[in-house]
Design a protein around this motif. Structure first.
Motif, PDB file in Angstrom:
ATOM      1  N   ASP A 142       0.866  -1.180   0.000  1.00 58.75           N
ATOM      2  CA  ASP A 142       0.000   0.000   0.000  1.00 58.75           C
ATOM      3  C   ASP A 142       0.902   1.230   0.000  1.00 58.75           C
ATOM      4  N   THR A 143       0.848   2.008  -1.075  1.00 59.26           N
ATOM      5  CA  THR A 143       1.747   3.165  -1.197  1.00 59.26           C
ATOM      6  C   THR A 143       1.465   4.229  -0.138  1.00 59.26           C
ATOM      7  N   LEU A 144       0.221   4.324   0.323  1.00 62.75           N
ATOM      8  CA  LEU A 144      -0.099   5.299   1.371  1.00 62.75           C
ATOM      9  C   LEU A 144       0.698   5.008   2.638  1.00 62.75           C
ATOM     10  N   ILE A 145       0.783   3.741   3.017  1.00 57.44           N
ATOM     11  CA  ILE A 145       1.530   3.353   4.218  1.00 57.44           C
ATOM     12  C   ILE A 145       3.031   3.522   3.994  1.00 57.44           C
ATOM     13  N   LEU A 146       3.501   3.212   2.795  1.00 53.76           N
ATOM     14  CA  LEU A 146       4.928   3.385   2.486  1.00 53.76           C
ATOM     15  C   LEU A 146       5.342   4.851   2.603  1.00 53.76           C
ATOM     16  N   ILE A 147       4.538   5.738   2.034  1.00 50.79           N
ATOM     17  CA  ILE A 147       4.833   7.179   2.110  1.00 50.79           C
ATOM     18  C   ILE A 147       4.847   7.621   3.568  1.00 50.79           C
ATOM     19  N   TYR A 148       3.867   7.155   4.320  1.00 56.32           N
ATOM     20  CA  TYR A 148       3.726   7.517   5.733  1.00 56.32           C
ATOM     21  C   TYR A 148       4.937   7.071   6.545  1.00 56.32           C
ATOM     22  N   LEU A 149       5.413   5.862   6.302  1.00 60.96           N
ATOM     23  CA  LEU A 149       6.570   5.366   7.054  1.00 60.96           C
ATOM     24  C   LEU A 149       7.858   6.068   6.635  1.00 60.96           C
ATOM     25  N   ILE A 164       0.909   3.085 -10.182  1.00 57.75           N
ATOM     26  CA  ILE A 164       0.999   2.711  -8.770  1.00 57.75           C
ATOM     27  C   ILE A 164       2.239   1.871  -8.461  1.00 57.75           C
ATOM     28  N   LEU A 165       2.646   1.003  -9.389  1.00 54.97           N
ATOM     29  CA  LEU A 165       3.828   0.165  -9.134  1.00 54.97           C
ATOM     30  C   LEU A 165       5.125   0.981  -9.122  1.00 54.97           C
ATOM     31  N   PRO A 166       5.331   1.917 -10.065  1.00 52.03           N
ATOM     32  CA  PRO A 166       6.519   2.778  -9.957  1.00 52.03           C
ATOM     33  C   PRO A 166       6.526   3.611  -8.673  1.00 52.03           C
ATOM     34  N   LEU A 167       5.342   4.054  -8.234  1.00 49.17           N
ATOM     35  CA  LEU A 167       5.273   4.825  -6.987  1.00 49.17           C
ATOM     36  C   LEU A 167       5.645   3.946  -5.799  1.00 49.17           C
ATOM     37  N   ARG A 168       5.197   2.687  -5.818  1.00 52.16           N
ATOM     38  CA  ARG A 168       5.576   1.730  -4.769  1.00 52.16           C
ATOM     39  C   ARG A 168       7.090   1.566  -4.718  1.00 52.16           C
ATOM     40  N   ASP A 169       7.706   1.371  -5.879  1.00 50.27           N
ATOM     41  CA  ASP A 169       9.159   1.175  -5.945  1.00 50.27           C
ATOM     42  C   ASP A 169       9.901   2.406  -5.421  1.00 50.27           C
ATOM     43  N   PHE A 170       9.393   3.587  -5.776  1.00 50.31           N
ATOM     44  CA  PHE A 170      10.021   4.853  -5.386  1.00 50.31           C
ATOM     45  C   PHE A 170      10.100   4.976  -3.862  1.00 50.31           C
ATOM     46  N   TRP A 171       8.993   4.676  -3.175  1.00 52.99           N
ATOM     47  CA  TRP A 171       8.957   4.871  -1.724  1.00 52.99           C
ATOM     48  C   TRP A 171       9.530   3.688  -0.950  1.00 52.99           C
ATOM     49  N   LEU A 172       9.384   2.492  -1.477  1.00 53.70           N
ATOM     50  CA  LEU A 172       9.940   1.323  -0.798  1.00 53.70           C
ATOM     51  C   LEU A 172      11.464   1.425  -0.714  1.00 53.70           C
ATOM     52  N   ALA A 173      12.066   2.009  -1.746  1.00 55.00           N
ATOM     53  CA  ALA A 173      13.526   2.162  -1.777  1.00 55.00           C
ATOM     54  C   ALA A 173      14.023   3.133  -0.711  1.00 55.00           C
ATOM     55  N   LYS A 174      13.133   3.967  -0.184  1.00 51.20           N
ATOM     56  CA  LYS A 174      13.529   4.964   0.813  1.00 51.20           C
ATOM     57  C   LYS A 174      13.508   4.419   2.245  1.00 51.20           C
ATOM     58  N   GLN A 228      12.618  -0.211   8.966  1.00 54.46           N
ATOM     59  CA  GLN A 228      11.318   0.301   8.537  1.00 54.46           C
ATOM     60  C   GLN A 228      10.568  -0.722   7.687  1.00 54.46           C
ATOM     61  N   VAL A 229      11.306  -1.449   6.855  1.00 51.38           N
ATOM     62  CA  VAL A 229      10.675  -2.500   6.040  1.00 51.38           C
ATOM     63  C   VAL A 229      10.089  -3.577   6.949  1.00 51.38           C
ATOM     64  N   LYS A 230      10.824  -3.934   7.990  1.00 55.24           N
ATOM     65  CA  LYS A 230      10.344  -4.929   8.957  1.00 55.24           C
ATOM     66  C   LYS A 230       9.077  -4.419   9.665  1.00 55.24           C
ATOM     67  N   LEU A 231       9.095  -3.147  10.054  1.00 58.35           N
ATOM     68  CA  LEU A 231       7.931  -2.522  10.679  1.00 58.35           C
ATOM     69  C   LEU A 231       6.729  -2.557   9.733  1.00 58.35           C
ATOM     70  N   TYR A 232       6.986  -2.259   8.478  1.00 56.12           N
ATOM     71  CA  TYR A 232       5.941  -2.236   7.442  1.00 56.12           C
ATOM     72  C   TYR A 232       5.329  -3.623   7.245  1.00 56.12           C
ATOM     73  N   GLU A 233       6.189  -4.621   7.105  1.00 52.81           N
ATOM     74  CA  GLU A 233       5.714  -5.966   6.777  1.00 52.81           C
ATOM     75  C   GLU A 233       5.116  -6.703   7.975  1.00 52.81           C
TER      76      GLU A 233
END
Length: 681
Positions: A111-118, A242-252, A257-262
């Motif tokens: 979910d890109t909203l959660i990725l941006i938020y984190l 949406i997929l490029p946006l996911r990649d953009f924020w996941l890389a940050k 944070q990835v562990k927190l997200y998942e």
């Protein structure tokens, strides 16, 4: 080159179900007739497969552009949805839409909203079109919302002509206008010039007021506001990025944070969807009856105020009330507003009543209390009830500390007024019992764990009263001790403490110094946290959640330092709470129960009556074993008759719970049974 496929018939939908590549992450979005529970009929579903360069727009009968029914969606998509890995923006809404319409849950991938938020919780604008424009440089006109697209077309469609300033008239088209008039705006719409030609001169206001009626008159209608092409383009433009946006924020995100997200945020999102779908059950009659009593009391108090002042005025107007109080009746002015006007705030009136006691001030304070109760809750909550339930939005990606907020309505603001308790109207649905548990002092416990303070640790490990022990140790009242603990966690200075406790600033400073002298490890921990935040430019909690900080000038720096230590505590507390709901969800699955509300550190759930006692004990155990700290977590609560009893800590005993399972017979049922027995004999 990207292929776009429009699916309007069942045969096309069946072909899609066979051809879609389930091994790929799929961009996903839903469109509905509205955003409320009774307006979630699906108009279209969008899917995007980046690897195979294909997008699909599935148009339903509700859209007016397709022939696909809800039954078609269920029969064709339900077998494959559980295998689909979806990526979207604010998927809480889309997953809710699927649930409400009886469609299966897909695999929640991202979910890109959660990725941006984190990645940066301080970003104010997380709306998809804004992020696509700012982050991926997508032209705004390419990703306009349906309201913006329609606003651009309004003059052409409605024939509004030229305005008084020589410019084409246009109407700003809102989402409400579109959703309220969906069928009318997707077929030829009425034109103002044709209406004038047929019916004579009419105002634009009358034109809009009679829009639906005019839509039935083919002679004054021309072209649609929303065409099939516009609708498809609007739906697919977002999902294809949406997929490029996911990649953009996941890389940050950092590994933590990835562990927190998942492990926390994504599982918690699913829990929020379920709670949103179930809704909080309401005793509507009790709510409305109590609301009537509030309104009657409010009206009586206002009559008394008019009689006392000898004038009828708008009590809700601060200007008119100030004129009556300070000019007509001569009360002294204790405080002024930012604009220099005499203040009539309740807190000011309370102080005024201490120095100049008067029945009028008593009545004004009573009225302020009841007016807030009426305007915030009793006049508004009934409008949110659908089929005896309120479906509140719990917002996961707004508060910078990681805490939840709520809206539509804001249940976190619901008070349990002593005379007119709003929470008493929140009850379990038939066949279920309510279980309420609230974490006890979770933030002070995290403060103790983070600092390793031996004095506080020993108190918690032996389950004693931390506030009383601190009070005894430094020679203050228990209530003052509680304020000091909050002051340390929230970075309050001596001035704020003095105002809260009603003591001098020097006394407040001594209180704080004595507190920290007794617990020096807190000061050391705070210094360490502040130094780390200055070096990194952000604060971090125990789970890797981050909050960017601003150290640009002295004022910003002081605020940032306060926020850094507070974030360690509040951010960690938010993650502990979310983790606890994940553990509680396992208990709910075991007993066919579900959570309905999350208010601060409190979880409200419902469980079938026959299993509620066991579920209650296991829910408490699940919360208290959420994470291993140096001090034990503790939760208070149990089985209750309503949410209000949960707040009042009035829980049912095991015997009382067992009595809930015993059917209660009405007098008529007893008579009928008696007559039946006599007939048999």
């Amino acid at each position: 080159m990207m292929r776009r496929q429009v699916i309007k018939k069942r045969t096309q939908l069946e072909k899609f179900a066979k051809e879609v590549d389930l091994s790929q992450d799929l961009g996903f979005d839903t469109e509905t007739l509205g955003t409320k529970i009774d307006r979630l009929q699906i108009t279209s579903l969008q899917f995007h497969d980046r690897e195979n360069k294909v997008s699909w727009s599935i148009l339903t009968k509700e859209s007016t552009f397709g022939e696909i029914t809800l039954r078609d969606l269920k029969e064709v998509l339900n077998p494959i949805l559980p295998k689909m890995k979806i990526v979207g923006q604010n998927l809480k809404f889309d997953l809710w839409v699927l649930k409400v319409n009886g469609l299966s849950d897909p695999i929640l991938k991202d979910d890109t909203l959660i990725l941006i938020y984190l990645a940066d919780a301080t970003i104010f604008t997380k709306a998809l079109k804004e992020r696509l424009h700012k982050d991926l440089s997508v032209p705004k006109t390419h990703i306009w919302g349906l309201d913006e697209k329609c606003t651009e077309r309004s003059n052409e469609v409605f024939g509004l002509g030229i305005g008084s300033k020589g410019k084409p008239r246009s109407k700003k088209i809102s989402w409400d206008f579109i959703t309220t008039n969906w069928k009318a705006v997707t077929r030829p719409c009425p034109r103002y010039d044709l209406v004038v030609e047929k019916y004579g001169k009419t105002t634009l206001t009358d034109f809009w007021n009679n829009f639906l009626e005019l839509s039935e008159d083919e002679e004054v209608c021309d072209i649609p506001l929303i065409t099939e092409e516009i609708f498809i383009d609007y739906g697919l433009n977002d999902v294809e990025y949406i997929l490029p946006l996911r990649d953009f924020w996941l890389a940050k995100l950092s590994p933590k944070q990835v562990k927190l997200y998942e492990e926390i945020e994504l599982p918690f999102l699913k829990i929020l969807v379920k709670a949103l779908d179930k809704g909080a059950y309401i005793d509507r009659q009790l709510l409305e009856n109590t609301g009537k009593k509030v309104k009657e009391s409010l009206d009586k108090i206002e009559v008394q105020i008019y009689n006392l002042t000898g004038i009828h005025f708008n009590i809700g107007s601060s200007d008119q009330l100030a004129e009556v109080l300070y000019q007509r009746l001569g009360f002294p002015i204790l405080a002024r507003t930012d604009k220099g006007k005499p203040s009539t705030k309740a807190s000011v009136l309370k102080d005024l009543n201490k120095t100049h006691p008067h029945k009028l001030l008593d009545l004004l304070l009573q009225r302020a209390d009841l007016a807030a109760l009426w305007s915030k809750f009793y006049s508004k909550l009934p409008d949110h009830i659908v089929n005896d339930k309120i479906h509140c939005q719990f917002n996961q990606a707004i508060v910078e500390t990681g805490r939840l907020s709520s809206s539509d309505p804001n249940l976190q603001q619901v008070v349990n007024h002593k005379e007119y308790p709003v929470r008493d109207a929140f009850v379990p649905r038939p066949g279920y019992a309510m279980v309420v548990y609230d974490f006890s002092q979770v933030e002070p416990r995290i403060l103790t764990h983070a600092s390793g303070d031996p004095f506080l640790t020993e108190i918690y490990q032996n389950d004693r009263d931390i506030y009383q022990e601190i009070a005894d140790e430094i020679g203050i009242k228990r209530s003052e001790s509680k304020t000091l603990v909050l002051a340390i966690m929230y970075g309050m200075g001596a001035k704020s403490v003095s105002e809260t406790l009603g003591i001098t600033e020097l006394e407040a400073k001594n209180y704080l110094n004595n507190f920290l002298a007794k617990m020096p490890s807190i000061s050391k921990t705070r210094k360490s946290v502040e130094d780390a935040a200055k070096a990194a430019g952000f604060a971090e909690d125990m789970f890797g959640r981050r909050r960017p900080l601003n150290f640009h000038n002295k004022e910003d720096k002081n605020r940032a330092l306060r926020q850094s230590f507070n974030f360690l505590i509040q951010g960690s507390a938010s993650s502990v709470f979310k983790l606890s709901t994940i553990k509680v969800e396992e208990v709910m699955k075991k007993y066919n129960g579900f959570m309905t509300m999350f208010v601060h550190d409190e979880i409200i759930a419902e469980v079938p009556i026959k299993d509620v006692w066991k579920a209650s004990l296991e829910m408490k155990e699940a919360m208290e074993s959420t994470i291993a700290l140096s001090v034990p977590l503790k939760s208070d609560g149990g089985v209750v008759k309503n949410w209000g009893d949960g707040k009042r800590e009035i829980t049912l005993s095991k015997q009382e719970v067992e009595e809930l399972m015993t059917p209660k017979l009405s007098i008529q049922e007893i008579i009928n049974l008696s007559l039946g027995y006599q007939c048999l004999n």
